[in-house]
Design a protein around this motif. Structure first.
Motif, PDB file in Angstrom:
ATOM      1  N   TYR A  33       0.838  -1.199   0.000  1.00 37.11           N
ATOM      2  CA  TYR A  33       0.000   0.000   0.000  1.00 37.11           C
ATOM      3  C   TYR A  33       0.879   1.257   0.000  1.00 37.11           C
ATOM      4  O   TYR A  33       1.959   1.266   0.590  1.00 37.11           O
ATOM      5  CB  TYR A  33      -0.864   0.057   1.259  1.00 37.11           C
ATOM      6  N   TYR A  35       0.395   5.372   1.054  1.00 36.71           N
ATOM      7  CA  TYR A  35      -0.423   6.381   1.697  1.00 36.71           C
ATOM      8  C   TYR A  35       0.338   7.707   1.681  1.00 36.71           C
ATOM      9  O   TYR A  35       1.572   7.735   1.541  1.00 36.71           O
ATOM     10  CB  TYR A  35      -0.694   6.027   3.165  1.00 36.71           C
ATOM     11  N   ILE A  43      -4.337  10.444   6.968  1.00 32.97           N
ATOM     12  CA  ILE A  43      -3.421   9.576   6.241  1.00 32.97           C
ATOM     13  C   ILE A  43      -4.229   9.035   5.071  1.00 32.97           C
ATOM     14  O   ILE A  43      -5.072   8.149   5.231  1.00 32.97           O
ATOM     15  CB  ILE A  43      -2.885   8.459   7.138  1.00 32.97           C
ATOM     16  N   HIS A  48      -3.264   0.274  -3.729  1.00 35.67           N
ATOM     17  CA  HIS A  48      -3.027  -1.044  -3.155  1.00 35.67           C
ATOM     18  C   HIS A  48      -2.633  -1.993  -4.273  1.00 35.67           C
ATOM     19  O   HIS A  48      -3.348  -2.129  -5.264  1.00 35.67           O
ATOM     20  CB  HIS A  48      -4.328  -1.507  -2.466  1.00 35.67           C
ATOM     21  N   ASN A 103      -3.468  -9.119   6.483  1.00 36.00           N
ATOM     22  CA  ASN A 103      -4.055  -7.785   6.410  1.00 36.00           C
ATOM     23  C   ASN A 103      -3.749  -6.899   7.602  1.00 36.00           C
ATOM     24  O   ASN A 103      -4.431  -5.887   7.823  1.00 36.00           O
ATOM     25  CB  ASN A 103      -5.573  -7.873   6.186  1.00 36.00           C
TER      26      ASN A 103
ATOM     27  N   GLN B   3     -13.123   6.001   5.212  1.00 32.81           N
ATOM     28  CA  GLN B   3     -12.103   6.133   6.224  1.00 32.81           C
ATOM     29  C   GLN B   3     -12.682   6.101   7.622  1.00 32.81           C
ATOM     30  O   GLN B   3     -13.855   6.363   7.855  1.00 32.81           O
ATOM     31  CB  GLN B   3     -11.320   7.427   6.015  1.00 32.81           C
ATOM     32  N   GLN B  33      -8.828  -1.988  12.875  1.00 36.31           N
ATOM     33  CA  GLN B  33      -7.499  -2.030  13.477  1.00 36.31           C
ATOM     34  C   GLN B  33      -7.143  -0.650  14.034  1.00 36.31           C
ATOM     35  O   GLN B  33      -7.542   0.373  13.482  1.00 36.31           O
ATOM     36  CB  GLN B  33      -6.475  -2.458  12.420  1.00 36.31           C
ATOM     37  N   LEU B  92     -11.104  -2.160   7.985  1.00 34.14           N
ATOM     38  CA  LEU B  92     -10.656  -2.982   6.852  1.00 34.14           C
ATOM     39  C   LEU B  92     -11.862  -3.327   5.997  1.00 34.14           C
ATOM     40  O   LEU B  92     -12.782  -4.004   6.433  1.00 34.14           O
ATOM     41  CB  LEU B  92      -9.981  -4.265   7.329  1.00 34.14           C
ATOM     42  N   ALA B  95     -12.355  -5.076   0.277  1.00 34.35           N
ATOM     43  CA  ALA B  95     -11.255  -5.090  -0.695  1.00 34.35           C
ATOM     44  C   ALA B  95      -9.900  -5.162   0.006  1.00 34.35           C
ATOM     45  O   ALA B  95      -8.863  -5.028  -0.640  1.00 34.35           O
ATOM     46  CB  ALA B  95     -11.325  -3.840  -1.582  1.00 34.35           C
ATOM     47  N   ASN B  96      -9.929  -5.390   1.317  1.00 35.18           N
ATOM     48  CA  ASN B  96      -8.699  -5.481   2.116  1.00 35.18           C
ATOM     49  C   ASN B  96      -7.891  -4.192   2.083  1.00 35.18           C
ATOM     50  O   ASN B  96      -6.661  -4.221   2.043  1.00 35.18           O
ATOM     51  CB  ASN B  96      -7.842  -6.671   1.682  1.00 35.18           C
ATOM     52  N   ASN B  97      -8.584  -3.067   2.075  1.00 36.16           N
ATOM     53  CA  ASN B  97      -7.927  -1.774   2.200  1.00 36.16           C
ATOM     54  C   ASN B  97      -8.223  -1.180   3.563  1.00 36.16           C
ATOM     55  O   ASN B  97      -9.303  -1.382   4.126  1.00 36.16           O
ATOM     56  CB  ASN B  97      -8.435  -0.811   1.117  1.00 36.16           C
ATOM     57  N   LEU B  98      -7.264  -0.459   4.099  1.00 32.91           N
ATOM     58  CA  LEU B  98      -7.436   0.265   5.356  1.00 32.91           C
ATOM     59  C   LEU B  98      -7.446   1.746   5.057  1.00 32.91           C
ATOM     60  O   LEU B  98      -6.554   2.258   4.373  1.00 32.91           O
ATOM     61  CB  LEU B  98      -6.294  -0.049   6.325  1.00 32.91           C
ATOM     62  N   PHE B  99      -8.452   2.429   5.569  1.00 36.55           N
ATOM     63  CA  PHE B  99      -8.574   3.862   5.355  1.00 36.55           C
ATOM     64  C   PHE B  99      -8.527   4.560   6.706  1.00 36.55           C
ATOM     65  O   PHE B  99      -9.335   4.257   7.585  1.00 36.55           O
ATOM     66  CB  PHE B  99      -9.888   4.187   4.642  1.00 36.55           C
ATOM     67  N   PHE B 100      -7.602   5.480   6.851  1.00 39.41           N
ATOM     68  CA  PHE B 100      -7.390   6.156   8.119  1.00 39.41           C
ATOM     69  C   PHE B 100      -7.931   7.584   8.074  1.00 39.41           C
ATOM     70  O   PHE B 100      -8.110   8.163   7.012  1.00 39.41           O
ATOM     71  CB  PHE B 100      -5.889   6.197   8.447  1.00 39.41           C
TER      72      PHE B 100
END
Lengths: 116, 110
Positions: A33, A35, A43, A48, A103, B3, B33, B92, B95-100
């Motif tokens: 990833y 960012y 952030i 990805h 993940n 996010q 997370q 999460l 699509a297994n993306n993490l948005f902060f």
């Protein structure tokens, strides 16, 4: 295991120049990833990779940004030509796709980009 | 927006006190997370809570998750000066993306 490595740690360039940031993920991590954090803001997710394929590049700001991950190992993020608003800290992170710790992201220390 | 949004933006407490920070999100999630960022460094994973869990503990950390309200909280008990950092939640997505989000800046005063 070695962590996620980013290079350079800091880059200062002039508007209109080109910069290439590099990320070496943890070996065996298929997910990679990018960012970006601009001071005081979120952030922001950029894109990805799963191995060498772009899974999601919805966060890429515009076509001045090009990310690659040839061979599914390290990745580069090129900004060409750089603009003032591109300044910020660019973070790379990697994770496993399956198994223990899937993940859960491991981040690099970031590459700080300053565009003058 | 996918996010996580952390709240409050900043929190200042005395050493030994508990710190609570909250996270709200808008999408369906697989897990949520929490990460910590010390100044000038990358984010470090703290704890993960799955969508079918309501509470999880790890040392001095306690995380709750309410999927009906799309919210989570992170409690740090008996805070220490070394806990001073920014804290981010990352939902999460499928699509297994993490948005902060913008994070909560925690300052623990010795």
């Amino acid at each position: 295991e070695a962590g996620v490595t980013q290079f350079p740690s800091h880059s200062v360039i002039e508007k209109g120049q080109t910069v290439t940031l590099r990320c070496d993920p943890i070996s065996g991590h298929d997910n990679l990833y990018w960012y970006r954090r601009v001071m005081g803001k979120e952030i922001k997710f950029l894109l990805h990779f799963v191995k060498e394929s772009k899974q999601d590049e919805s966060g890429m700001p515009n076509n001045r940004f090009l990310a690659e991950r040839t061979g599914g190992t390290y990745s580069t993020l090129k900004v060409q030509p750089a603009e003032l608003e591109d300044s910020g800290v660019y973070f790379c992170a990697s994770s496993r796709r399956q198994g223990a710790g899937a993940n859960v992201l491991t981040f690099g220390a970031g590459s700080r980009l300053t565009v003058l | 927006s996918q996010q996580g949004e952390e709240d409050p933006q900043a929190l200042s407490i005395q050493e030994g006190e508990n710190a609570t920070m909250n996270c709200s999100y808008k999408t369906s999630i697989n897990n949520l997370q929490w990460y910590r960022q010390n100044s000038g460094r990358g984010l470090v994973h703290l704890i993960l809570i799955r969508s079918n869990e309501r509470e999880k503990h790890s040392g001095r950390l306690r995380v709750t998750l309410d999927t009906s309200k799309k919210s989570s909280s992170l409690l740090i008990t008996a805070s220490r000066a070394a806990d001073t950092a920014s804290y981010f939640c990352g939902p999460l997505t499928g699509a297994n993306n993490l948005f902060f989000g913008t994070g909560t800046r925690l300052t623990v005063i010795p």
